[in-house]
Design an enzyme around this catalytic site. Sequence first.
Site, PDB file in Angstrom:
ATOM      1  N   THR A 145      33.844  91.144  52.057  1.00 25.45           N
ATOM      2  CA  THR A 145      34.571  89.995  52.075  1.00 25.45           C
ATOM      3  C   THR A 145      34.953  89.407  50.894  1.00 25.45           C
ATOM      4  OG1 THR A 145      35.111  87.976  53.851  1.00 25.45           O
ATOM      5  CG2 THR A 145      32.962  87.986  52.525  1.00 25.45           C
ATOM      6  N   CYS A 179      36.075  79.347  51.942  1.00 31.61           N
ATOM      7  CA  CYS A 179      35.095  79.761  52.926  1.00 31.61           C
ATOM      8  C   CYS A 179      33.919  79.919  52.654  1.00 31.61           C
ATOM      9  CB  CYS A 179      35.845  80.736  53.695  1.00 31.61           C
ATOM     10  SG  CYS A 179      37.613  80.547  54.197  1.00 31.61           S
ATOM     11  N   HIS A 234      32.423  84.694  58.524  1.00 30.66           N
ATOM     12  CA  HIS A 234      33.105  84.316  57.480  1.00 30.66           C
ATOM     13  C   HIS A 234      34.084  83.029  58.185  1.00 30.66           C
ATOM     14  CE1 HIS A 234      36.442  85.288  54.253  1.00 30.66           C
ATOM     15  NE2 HIS A 234      36.778  84.029  54.505  1.00 30.66           N
TER      16      HIS A 234
END
Length: 208
Positions: free
Chosen positions: A49, A54, A71
């Site tokens: 990711t 985030c 996430h």
Amino acid sequence: MSALLRHAWDARTGQGLAPRYFDRQLGCAVIKVMPGEYEVGDAELTLVTLLGSCVSACIRDPVAGVGGMNHFMLPEDQREGGGAGNARYGAYAMEVLINELLKRGGRRERLEAKVFGGANVIASMSVSAVGDRNARFVLDYLQRESIAVAARDLGGQSARKLAYFIGSGRVLVRHLPVAATAADLAVERMYGQSLACAAPAGEVELFD
């Protein structure tokens, strides 16, 4: 082939999204976890990711050989409902990831977590300190749930690219300059925001 649960949905087609691709640098097939998504799978699975403000929690049970990654974009939805049923929000993303691991044979007392992200990468977002709020949330949540944090890399002003190997628990982290990732982060934010209408669904190493 690795057994996989996918919990992000395309609102247009109603289909689950689980594209794998071969990452030449890592030398293996991977699945990318986008904002508002989470993945759960067995020891063969590798997840990647890209994070700005985030946060991703990488959690596994090393005995059961299951693990996963989420996430999330914000700790919780301030509107009525608190983000229930939407993995864009940490309150749901953490709950659903842990519950899926338990369903697949994980034991709460054996879970280990590694957490990443929470940077303040965008000047306009620094006032509200979204990254800081996300980082505090994930640590507070894991403490309340008595889940050990084996490693963390939170805060700062750099984006992060992660690769999480469920079998070993190993995490590779690359810190990236904002200028080099602004376009990618913008695309991912837009993707995460689009899910608002969708159906609900080791050691840390630096690498170049």
